[in-house]
Design a protein around this motif. Structure first.
Motif, PDB file in Angstrom:
ATOM      1  N   PRO A   1       0.832  -1.202   0.000  1.00  0.00           N
ATOM      2  CA  PRO A   1       0.000   0.000   0.000  1.00  0.00           C
ATOM      3  C   PRO A   1       0.867   1.254   0.000  1.00  0.00           C
ATOM      4  O   PRO A   1       2.043   1.205   0.387  1.00  0.00           O
ATOM      5  N   PRO A   2       0.313   2.393  -0.415  1.00  0.00           N
ATOM      6  CA  PRO A   2       1.093   3.639  -0.408  1.00  0.00           C
ATOM      7  C   PRO A   2       1.595   3.968   0.993  1.00  0.00           C
ATOM      8  O   PRO A   2       0.956   3.625   1.993  1.00  0.00           O
ATOM      9  N   LYS A   3       2.746   4.634   1.041  1.00  0.00           N
ATOM     10  CA  LYS A   3       3.329   4.998   2.334  1.00  0.00           C
ATOM     11  C   LYS A   3       2.394   5.902   3.125  1.00  0.00           C
ATOM     12  O   LYS A   3       2.320   5.795   4.358  1.00  0.00           O
ATOM     13  N   ALA A   4       1.690   6.797   2.433  1.00  0.00           N
ATOM     14  CA  ALA A   4       0.769   7.688   3.142  1.00  0.00           C
ATOM     15  C   ALA A   4      -0.337   6.889   3.815  1.00  0.00           C
ATOM     16  O   ALA A   4      -0.763   7.203   4.930  1.00  0.00           O
ATOM     17  N   PHE A   5      -0.801   5.833   3.145  1.00  0.00           N
ATOM     18  CA  PHE A   5      -1.851   5.014   3.747  1.00  0.00           C
ATOM     19  C   PHE A   5      -1.318   4.267   4.969  1.00  0.00           C
ATOM     20  O   PHE A   5      -2.008   4.151   5.993  1.00  0.00           O
ATOM     21  N   LEU A   6      -0.093   3.743   4.885  1.00  0.00           N
ATOM     22  CA  LEU A   6       0.493   3.066   6.038  1.00  0.00           C
ATOM     23  C   LEU A   6       0.655   4.028   7.217  1.00  0.00           C
ATOM     24  O   LEU A   6       0.456   3.652   8.376  1.00  0.00           O
ATOM     25  N   ALA A   7       1.005   5.272   6.904  1.00  0.00           N
ATOM     26  CA  ALA A   7       1.111   6.277   7.966  1.00  0.00           C
ATOM     27  C   ALA A   7      -0.248   6.521   8.612  1.00  0.00           C
ATOM     28  O   ALA A   7      -0.355   6.647   9.837  1.00  0.00           O
ATOM     29  N   ALA A   8      -1.306   6.561   7.789  1.00  0.00           N
ATOM     30  CA  ALA A   8      -2.655   6.745   8.317  1.00  0.00           C
ATOM     31  C   ALA A   8      -3.048   5.568   9.200  1.00  0.00           C
ATOM     32  O   ALA A   8      -3.669   5.739  10.265  1.00  0.00           O
ATOM     33  N   ALA A   9      -2.701   4.343   8.775  1.00  0.00           N
ATOM     34  CA  ALA A   9      -3.016   3.159   9.564  1.00  0.00           C
ATOM     35  C   ALA A   9      -2.287   3.193  10.904  1.00  0.00           C
ATOM     36  O   ALA A   9      -2.859   2.865  11.954  1.00  0.00           O
ATOM     37  N   GLY A  10      -1.027   3.596  10.882  1.00  0.00           N
ATOM     38  CA  GLY A  10      -0.278   3.714  12.122  1.00  0.00           C
ATOM     39  C   GLY A  10      -0.868   4.756  13.057  1.00  0.00           C
ATOM     40  O   GLY A  10      -0.941   4.556  14.275  1.00  0.00           O
ATOM     41  N   LEU A  11      -1.319   5.866  12.483  1.00  0.00           N
ATOM     42  CA  LEU A  11      -1.948   6.912  13.280  1.00  0.00           C
ATOM     43  C   LEU A  11      -3.252   6.396  13.897  1.00  0.00           C
ATOM     44  O   LEU A  11      -3.575   6.721  15.055  1.00  0.00           O
ATOM     45  N   ALA A  12      -3.994   5.589  13.148  1.00  0.00           N
ATOM     46  CA  ALA A  12      -5.238   5.024  13.666  1.00  0.00           C
ATOM     47  C   ALA A  12      -4.970   4.104  14.849  1.00  0.00           C
ATOM     48  O   ALA A  12      -5.696   4.122  15.848  1.00  0.00           O
ATOM     49  N   VAL A  13      -3.927   3.282  14.749  1.00  0.00           N
ATOM     50  CA  VAL A  13      -3.570   2.385  15.851  1.00  0.00           C
ATOM     51  C   VAL A  13      -3.202   3.179  17.093  1.00  0.00           C
ATOM     52  O   VAL A  13      -3.628   2.865  18.216  1.00  0.00           O
ATOM     53  N   LEU A  14      -2.418   4.243  16.920  1.00  0.00           N
ATOM     54  CA  LEU A  14      -2.055   5.103  18.047  1.00  0.00           C
ATOM     55  C   LEU A  14      -3.305   5.728  18.659  1.00  0.00           C
ATOM     56  O   LEU A  14      -3.445   5.781  19.893  1.00  0.00           O
TER      57      LEU A  14
ATOM     58  N   GLY B   1      -6.926  10.791  21.321  1.00  0.00           N
ATOM     59  CA  GLY B   1      -6.980   9.513  20.618  1.00  0.00           C
ATOM     60  C   GLY B   1      -8.173   9.429  19.688  1.00  0.00           C
ATOM     61  O   GLY B   1      -8.055   8.980  18.541  1.00  0.00           O
ATOM     62  N   GLY B   2      -9.342   9.883  20.162  1.00  0.00           N
ATOM     63  CA  GLY B   2     -10.526   9.881  19.314  1.00  0.00           C
ATOM     64  C   GLY B   2     -10.340  10.773  18.092  1.00  0.00           C
ATOM     65  O   GLY B   2     -10.742  10.404  16.980  1.00  0.00           O
ATOM     66  N   ALA B   3      -9.730  11.936  18.312  1.00  0.00           N
ATOM     67  CA  ALA B   3      -9.479  12.840  17.183  1.00  0.00           C
ATOM     68  C   ALA B   3      -8.516  12.208  16.182  1.00  0.00           C
ATOM     69  O   ALA B   3      -8.696  12.332  14.966  1.00  0.00           O
ATOM     70  N   LEU B   4      -7.501  11.497  16.681  1.00  0.00           N
ATOM     71  CA  LEU B   4      -6.548  10.837  15.787  1.00  0.00           C
ATOM     72  C   LEU B   4      -7.222   9.750  14.960  1.00  0.00           C
ATOM     73  O   LEU B   4      -6.912   9.571  13.775  1.00  0.00           O
ATOM     74  N   VAL B   5      -8.168   9.026  15.577  1.00  0.00           N
ATOM     75  CA  VAL B   5      -8.895   7.997  14.831  1.00  0.00           C
ATOM     76  C   VAL B   5      -9.692   8.629  13.697  1.00  0.00           C
ATOM     77  O   VAL B   5      -9.699   8.143  12.559  1.00  0.00           O
ATOM     78  N   LEU B   6     -10.373   9.730  13.990  1.00  0.00           N
ATOM     79  CA  LEU B   6     -11.155  10.414  12.963  1.00  0.00           C
ATOM     80  C   LEU B   6     -10.262  10.889  11.819  1.00  0.00           C
ATOM     81  O   LEU B   6     -10.580  10.694  10.645  1.00  0.00           O
ATOM     82  N   VAL B   7      -9.143  11.522  12.169  1.00  0.00           N
ATOM     83  CA  VAL B   7      -8.223  12.019  11.147  1.00  0.00           C
ATOM     84  C   VAL B   7      -7.625  10.860  10.353  1.00  0.00           C
ATOM     85  O   VAL B   7      -7.545  10.901   9.115  1.00  0.00           O
ATOM     86  N   ALA B   8      -7.227   9.807  11.057  1.00  0.00           N
ATOM     87  CA  ALA B   8      -6.561   8.683  10.396  1.00  0.00           C
ATOM     88  C   ALA B   8      -7.491   7.948   9.441  1.00  0.00           C
ATOM     89  O   ALA B   8      -7.086   7.563   8.339  1.00  0.00           O
ATOM     90  N   THR B   9      -8.753   7.731   9.847  1.00  0.00           N
ATOM     91  CA  THR B   9      -9.665   7.010   8.963  1.00  0.00           C
ATOM     92  C   THR B   9      -9.969   7.826   7.709  1.00  0.00           C
ATOM     93  O   THR B   9     -10.037   7.278   6.606  1.00  0.00           O
ATOM     94  N   GLU B  10     -10.125   9.133   7.861  1.00  0.00           N
ATOM     95  CA  GLU B  10     -10.381   9.959   6.679  1.00  0.00           C
ATOM     96  C   GLU B  10      -9.132  10.041   5.793  1.00  0.00           C
ATOM     97  O   GLU B  10      -9.231   9.961   4.559  1.00  0.00           O
TER      98      GLU B  10
END
Length: 328
Positions: free
Chosen positions: A128-141, A285-294
């Motif tokens: 997957p694109p690096k940006a997507f992996l970064a988003a996934a990592g942010l979602a986990v955090l 954490g909730g805000a990070l999930v919202l940002v990461a999923t979008e």
């Protein structure tokens, strides 16, 4: 590829009218976790699910009758198999919702939007694109901060159950797209088959895990019946038909963007109506999930067509409606 009419510029009033029903679906889905907590307890989850979908099936069946009569044996069996998976999703999601806060449940289930493209990449053996992996990592955090409430405590049982539901839902989406028997089947018919099988599973399991559905129904007061009808008529029936209409009335990107606001509405209902309290780090954490999923939705790799199906094969409208199964 020529632009569709839904992708062309349109008047602001027309755009609002087309977007409003889809946005309302996101709102009612966001309220569903609160609704579940109003009508179910750990011992009545399965009975409530029988009631919820038992109210929907006859209404949906009337509309789907002609399409159901056209299904062949393979389509019935394919829909039934997916219905078994769907029953697992609802059990995990609903048990999870009654064991955690409405806010946590709504935010954690949104991880399916990140998990599904990861699964798609794994199946296609593509990075997957690096940006997507970064988003996934942010979602986990974000989930770690949210479920730990900013501390080091382990997630609650409900958090883990909802996370499990997100994982199974991602697998379900991928299986739906790859199950040849239902890939080109009328979505209304195959949804009815899946819901019927899932409801059958709940009806069989209910007596062994709690009171019978009719006992739970008799115990409900007016308020609980209102919430149950909200789950059945709005979160399920209304949402399903709006999704079917939206894939033809507006662009998939707009539908995806609007439905992606569901976790935001879940947080709004959880905090303002259910009174969920979150510490500063949990809010972060909730805000990070919202940002990461979008972010993940915007950077996710494009899904590859199933093997044996080219990009331009088949009816584009049918393909668009079946590419991602409608959620119920």
């Amino acid at each position: 590829m020529p632009a569709s009419s839904s992708d062309l510029p349109e008047g602001s009033s027309s755009s609002v009218l087309r977007d409003l029903p889809v946005l309302l679906v996101a709102v009612v889905w966001g309220s569903s976790f609160l609704a579940v907590q109003r009508v179910a307890e750990p011992g009545t989850v399965v009975a409530m699910l029988v009631l919820r979908f038992g109210l929907v099936l006859p209404l949906l069946g009337v509309v789907a009758w002609r399409a159901l009569r056209r299904l062949n044996r393979a389509e019935w069996l394919g829909g039934a198999a997916l219905g078994l998976v769907l029953s697992g999703i609802f059990l995990l999601e609903t048990y999870g919702a009654v064991h955690t806060s409405a806010t946590n449940a709504g935010l954690i289930i949104s991880l399916a939007m990140v998990l599904t493209p990861l699964g798609e990449s794994a199946l296609g053996r593509t990075a997957p694109p690096k940006a997507f992996l970064a988003a996934a990592g942010l979602a986990v955090l974000g989930v770690a901060l949210l479920t730990g409430d900013g501390g080091l405590r382990p997630p609650m049982l409900g958090d883990l159950l909802v996370l499990g539901a997100a994982l199974v839902r991602s697998a379900y989406v991928l299986a739906m797209a790859r199950t040849r028997a239902v890939r080109d089947t009328d979505m209304l018919a195959v949804t009815w088959v899946q819901l019927a099988v899932a409801t059958g599973v709940f009806a069989v399991v209910a007596p062994s895990v709690g009171p019978a559905p009719w006992t739970v129904a008799r115990s409900y007061g007016v308020g609980q019946w209102v919430w149950l009808l909200h789950l059945s008529l709005f979160c399920t029936l209304f949402a399903f038909f709006v999704q079917m209409w939206a894939v033809r009335a507006t662009s998939p990107s707009r539908v995806s963007l609007l439905l992606g606001t569901e976790p935001l509405w879940a947080a709004v209902f959880g905090i303002t109506v259910a009174g969920n309290r979150m510490g500063p780090l949990a809010l972060l954490g909730g805000a990070l999930v919202l940002v990461a999923t979008e972010w993940g939705r915007r950077t996710a790799p494009a899904p590859r067509p199933p093997r044996g199906q080219g990009e331009g094969e088949g009816d584009p409208d049918a393909a668009g409606s079946n590419a991602e199964p409608a959620r119920v």
